[in-house]
Design a protein around this motif. Structure first.
Motif, PDB file in Angstrom:
ATOM      1  N   PRO A   1       0.650  -1.431   0.340  1.00 33.40           N
ATOM      2  CA  PRO A   1      -0.034  -0.485   0.147  1.00 33.40           C
ATOM      3  C   PRO A   1       0.653   1.373  -0.198  1.00 33.40           C
ATOM      4  CG  PRO A   1       0.302  -1.072   2.099  1.00 33.40           C
ATOM      5  CD  PRO A   1       0.837  -1.880   0.770  1.00 33.40           C
ATOM      6  N   GLY A   2       2.033   1.206   0.221  1.00 31.52           N
ATOM      7  CA  GLY A   2       2.869   2.298   0.244  1.00 31.52           C
ATOM      8  C   GLY A   2       3.627   2.526  -0.907  1.00 31.52           C
ATOM      9  N   LEU A   3       3.410   2.083  -2.139  1.00 29.04           N
ATOM     10  CA  LEU A   3       4.332   1.975  -2.999  1.00 29.04           C
ATOM     11  C   LEU A   3       3.651   3.123  -4.208  1.00 29.04           C
ATOM     12  CD1 LEU A   3       7.196   1.369  -4.450  1.00 29.04           C
ATOM     13  CD2 LEU A   3       5.147  -0.953  -5.474  1.00 29.04           C
ATOM     14  N   ASN A   4       4.563   4.044  -4.668  1.00 26.86           N
ATOM     15  CA  ASN A   4       3.816   4.505  -5.989  1.00 26.86           C
ATOM     16  C   ASN A   4       3.783   3.589  -7.404  1.00 26.86           C
ATOM     17  OD1 ASN A   4       2.888   6.154  -7.522  1.00 26.86           O
ATOM     18  ND2 ASN A   4       5.422   7.017  -7.884  1.00 26.86           N
ATOM     19  N   VAL A   5       2.871   3.108  -7.666  1.00 25.43           N
ATOM     20  CA  VAL A   5       2.200   2.652  -8.638  1.00 25.43           C
ATOM     21  C   VAL A   5       1.459   3.154  -9.559  1.00 25.43           C
ATOM     22  CG1 VAL A   5       1.715  -0.285  -9.663  1.00 25.43           C
ATOM     23  CG2 VAL A   5       2.445   0.267  -7.149  1.00 25.43           C
ATOM     24  N   VAL A   6       2.712   3.548 -10.722  1.00 25.88           N
ATOM     25  CA  VAL A   6       1.596   3.817 -12.475  1.00 25.88           C
ATOM     26  C   VAL A   6       1.701   2.850 -13.088  1.00 25.88           C
ATOM     27  CG1 VAL A   6       1.668   5.742 -14.006  1.00 25.88           C
ATOM     28  CG2 VAL A   6       2.686   6.136 -12.340  1.00 25.88           C
ATOM     29  N   GLY A   7       0.299   2.431 -13.970  1.00 18.81           N
ATOM     30  CA  GLY A   7       0.316   1.537 -14.938  1.00 18.81           C
ATOM     31  C   GLY A   7       0.477   2.657 -16.391  1.00 18.81           C
ATOM     32  N   ARG A   8       1.256   1.926 -17.352  1.00 18.37           N
ATOM     33  CA  ARG A   8       1.160   2.062 -19.273  1.00 18.37           C
ATOM     34  C   ARG A   8       0.584   1.394 -19.776  1.00 18.37           C
ATOM     35  NH1 ARG A   8       7.114   2.712 -21.165  1.00 18.37           N
ATOM     36  NH2 ARG A   8       6.968   2.562 -23.117  1.00 18.37           N
ATOM     37  N   LEU A   9      -0.445   1.719 -20.616  1.00 12.97           N
ATOM     38  CA  LEU A   9      -0.769   0.913 -21.240  1.00 12.97           C
ATOM     39  C   LEU A   9      -0.654   1.473 -22.820  1.00 12.97           C
ATOM     40  CD1 LEU A   9      -3.294  -1.173 -21.983  1.00 12.97           C
ATOM     41  CD2 LEU A   9      -4.752   0.829 -22.002  1.00 12.97           C
ATOM     42  N   GLU A  10       0.631   0.822 -23.586  1.00 15.97           N
ATOM     43  CA  GLU A  10       0.666   0.650 -24.933  1.00 15.97           C
ATOM     44  C   GLU A  10      -0.096  -0.377 -25.943  1.00 15.97           C
ATOM     45  OE1 GLU A  10       2.555   2.909 -25.846  1.00 15.97           O
ATOM     46  OE2 GLU A  10       3.509   4.062 -24.008  1.00 15.97           O
ATOM     47  N   THR A  11      -0.035   0.203 -27.192  1.00 15.33           N
ATOM     48  CA  THR A  11      -0.451   0.017 -28.269  1.00 15.33           C
ATOM     49  C   THR A  11       1.011  -0.676 -28.949  1.00 15.33           C
ATOM     50  OG1 THR A  11      -2.619   1.068 -28.382  1.00 15.33           O
ATOM     51  CG2 THR A  11      -2.150   0.602 -30.213  1.00 15.33           C
ATOM     52  N   GLY A  12       0.406  -1.209 -29.773  1.00 18.43           N
ATOM     53  CA  GLY A  12       1.755  -2.085 -30.719  1.00 18.43           C
ATOM     54  C   GLY A  12       2.290  -3.192 -30.002  1.00 18.43           C
ATOM     55  N   SER A  13       3.807  -3.137 -30.129  1.00 19.49           N
ATOM     56  CA  SER A  13       4.551  -4.397 -30.006  1.00 19.49           C
ATOM     57  C   SER A  13       4.830  -4.332 -28.252  1.00 19.49           C
ATOM     58  CB  SER A  13       6.024  -4.538 -31.230  1.00 19.49           C
ATOM     59  OG  SER A  13       7.368  -4.927 -30.275  1.00 19.49           O
ATOM     60  N   ALA A  14       4.907  -5.387 -27.947  1.00 19.91           N
ATOM     61  CA  ALA A  14       5.197  -5.457 -26.707  1.00 19.91           C
ATOM     62  C   ALA A  14       6.637  -5.424 -26.459  1.00 19.91           C
ATOM     63  CB  ALA A  14       4.817  -6.738 -25.608  1.00 19.91           C
ATOM     64  N   VAL A  15       7.589  -5.769 -27.239  1.00 23.08           N
ATOM     65  CA  VAL A  15       8.955  -5.890 -26.957  1.00 23.08           C
ATOM     66  C   VAL A  15       9.173  -4.234 -27.545  1.00 23.08           C
ATOM     67  CG1 VAL A  15      11.494  -6.326 -28.432  1.00 23.08           C
ATOM     68  CG2 VAL A  15       9.365  -8.465 -27.803  1.00 23.08           C
ATOM     69  N   ASP A  16       8.656  -3.708 -27.945  1.00 27.12           N
ATOM     70  CA  ASP A  16       9.291  -1.908 -28.705  1.00 27.12           C
ATOM     71  C   ASP A  16       8.608  -1.240 -27.543  1.00 27.12           C
ATOM     72  OD1 ASP A  16      10.007  -3.110 -31.405  1.00 27.12           O
ATOM     73  OD2 ASP A  16       7.734  -2.093 -31.591  1.00 27.12           O
ATOM     74  N   ALA A  17       7.119  -1.575 -26.686  1.00 23.31           N
ATOM     75  CA  ALA A  17       6.995  -1.001 -25.122  1.00 23.31           C
ATOM     76  C   ALA A  17       7.216  -1.165 -24.830  1.00 23.31           C
ATOM     77  CB  ALA A  17       6.100  -1.817 -25.030  1.00 23.31           C
ATOM     78  N   LEU A  18       8.430  -1.956 -24.493  1.00 20.77           N
ATOM     79  CA  LEU A  18       9.295  -2.739 -23.287  1.00 20.77           C
ATOM     80  C   LEU A  18      10.740  -1.933 -23.377  1.00 20.77           C
ATOM     81  CD1 LEU A  18       7.938  -6.308 -22.420  1.00 20.77           C
ATOM     82  CD2 LEU A  18       7.823  -3.960 -21.204  1.00 20.77           C
ATOM     83  N   LEU A  19      11.187  -1.877 -24.556  1.00 24.09           N
ATOM     84  CA  LEU A  19      12.805  -1.611 -23.706  1.00 24.09           C
ATOM     85  C   LEU A  19      12.627   0.064 -25.090  1.00 24.09           C
ATOM     86  CD1 LEU A  19      13.644  -3.489 -27.607  1.00 24.09           C
ATOM     87  CD2 LEU A  19      15.243  -3.817 -24.629  1.00 24.09           C
ATOM     88  N   ALA A  20      11.406   0.895 -24.887  1.00 22.34           N
ATOM     89  CA  ALA A  20      10.872   1.561 -24.633  1.00 22.34           C
ATOM     90  C   ALA A  20      11.108   3.087 -23.345  1.00 22.34           C
ATOM     91  CB  ALA A  20       9.764   2.614 -25.543  1.00 22.34           C
ATOM     92  N   SER A  21      10.568   2.166 -22.605  1.00 22.70           N
ATOM     93  CA  SER A  21      10.720   2.841 -20.971  1.00 22.70           C
ATOM     94  C   SER A  21      12.103   2.883 -20.746  1.00 22.70           C
ATOM     95  CB  SER A  21      10.235   1.473 -20.617  1.00 22.70           C
ATOM     96  OG  SER A  21      10.960   0.058 -20.016  1.00 22.70           O
ATOM     97  N   GLU A  22      12.590   3.375 -19.735  1.00 23.38           N
ATOM     98  CA  GLU A  22      13.666   3.964 -18.963  1.00 23.38           C
ATOM     99  C   GLU A  22      13.875   4.100 -17.531  1.00 23.38           C
ATOM    100  OE1 GLU A  22      15.374   7.007 -20.949  1.00 23.38           O
ATOM    101  OE2 GLU A  22      15.527   6.944 -22.993  1.00 23.38           O
ATOM    102  N   PRO A  23      13.227   2.199 -16.970  1.00 22.19           N
ATOM    103  CA  PRO A  23      14.149   1.954 -15.272  1.00 22.19           C
ATOM    104  C   PRO A  23      15.393   1.881 -15.182  1.00 22.19           C
ATOM    105  CG  PRO A  23      12.948   0.633 -17.115  1.00 22.19           C
ATOM    106  CD  PRO A  23      13.321   0.938 -17.899  1.00 22.19           C
ATOM    107  N   GLU A  24      15.150   1.682 -13.467  1.00 18.84           N
ATOM    108  CA  GLU A  24      16.215   1.087 -13.493  1.00 18.84           C
ATOM    109  C   GLU A  24      16.695   0.294 -14.019  1.00 18.84           C
ATOM    110  OE1 GLU A  24      16.342   2.221  -9.480  1.00 18.84           O
ATOM    111  OE2 GLU A  24      16.711   4.659  -9.657  1.00 18.84           O
TER     112      GLU A  24
END
Length: 300
Positions: free
Chosen positions: A75-98
């Motif tokens: 409950p104390g965690l900041n959780v954000v959802g991101r819905l993308e249209t298209g390739s799952a690979v491209d969507a995951l690679l486009a993110s820049e997380p740690e």
């Protein structure tokens, strides 16, 4: 800038396990969690889309359910959802997380563990470290066995299992070693370092040729491991380190050492080649046969 750990979710048990692992890691890092779901529109909806639901509506529901599950557990965690249209690979690679966390299915017969095509392509191409998490992985699996009568709320107080690091002293990688030590430091675990080497085939004539003996080569390999790790032991004085130097092939030795670990850390060399990207034989073996989460750290 908000720091965050990202997890890909698709409604499968393995992706939900990955989302919860990513949530725990985000809390350890003091970061936010981003859940990513990608969907494509098809003229004929896939069988996974229930009757009476649109394809986009089902995608939104999949992301919402994963977010609700994670928020309930943390409950104390900041959780954000991101819905993308298209390739799952491209969507995951486009993110820049740690850190990017993905799910991996369980045992697949003779082939061992099954690595989905999305996970395999993301691991091979990601510029960020990627962790693969098996289905049914839970918080308790990260810790040493709990005594009888311990409640789920008490599990975080039980010591963590070791982090296992595969080390090549011929080409030591700072990014790889630092990732393993940082992971261990964050959860108060030890680091178990595995270095495997091959003995040259000249020992039947070692007296005639004056070549070093088997024990001498083993001792030299042990000294090399200690020298490689010395700066990291000084940088992380609170992390207990155990070295395992063995003669043999690296892949099976690493898989064997992974039993009872909380995380295995391996590397993937970044190469610009016309042959395309690849993850290397040791990392490939870890992804297919190690039962705990596996972190793949890209490096030059």
């Amino acid at each position: 800038m908000v720091r965050y750990v990202a997890a890909g979710v698709d409604g499968s048990p393995e992706s939900l396990a990955a989302a919860h692992w990513a949530a725990r890691e985000a809390l350890r890092r003091g970061a936010a969690l981003q859940l990513i779901h990608a969907w494509k529109w098809y003229p004929r909806p896939p069988a996974s889309v229930p009757m009476g639901s649109t394809q986009r509506g089902w995608a939104e529901q999949t992301l919402d359910e994963a977010g609700r599950s994670v928020r309930t557990a943390h409950p104390g965690l900041n959780v954000v959802g991101r819905l993308e249209t298209g390739s799952a690979v491209d969507a995951l690679l486009a993110s820049e997380p740690e850190l990017l966390v993905l799910g991996s299915r369980g045992v697949g017969g003779v082939a061992g563990f099954i690595i989905g095509s999305v996970s395999q392509r993301v691991v091979a191409r990601s510029a960020r470290p990627v962790v693969l998490v098996r289905a049914r992985e839970t918080a308790a699996d990260e810790h040493l066995p709990a005594p009888d009568g311990v409640s789920p709320e008490e599990i975080p107080e039980i010591p963590f299992r070791d982090v296992v690091l595969g080390l090549d002293t011929g080409q030591p990688c700072d990014e790889l070693i630092e990732f393993a030590f940082e992971a261990a430091r964050r959860c108060g675990a030890g680091v178990r370092v595995v270095h495997a080497f091959s003995v040259p085939p000249y020992f039947d004539t070692e007296i005639r040729t004056g070549k070093p003996s088997g024990p001498e080569i083993l001792a030299a390999q042990e000294r090399s491991v200690i020298a490689t790790l010395r700066p990291w032991c000084e940088k992380f004085p609170g992390v207990l380190v155990v070295e395992s130097v063995v003669e043999g092939r690296a892949a099976p030795e690493l898989v064997r050492a992974s039993h009872g670990a909380s995380l295995v850390v391996v590397g993937r060399r970044i190469r610009d080649s016309r042959m395309g990207t690849h993850i290397g034989p040791v990392t490939h073996a870890a992804l297919h046969h190690v039962r705990c989460p596996v972190a793949v750290v890209p490096h030059t």
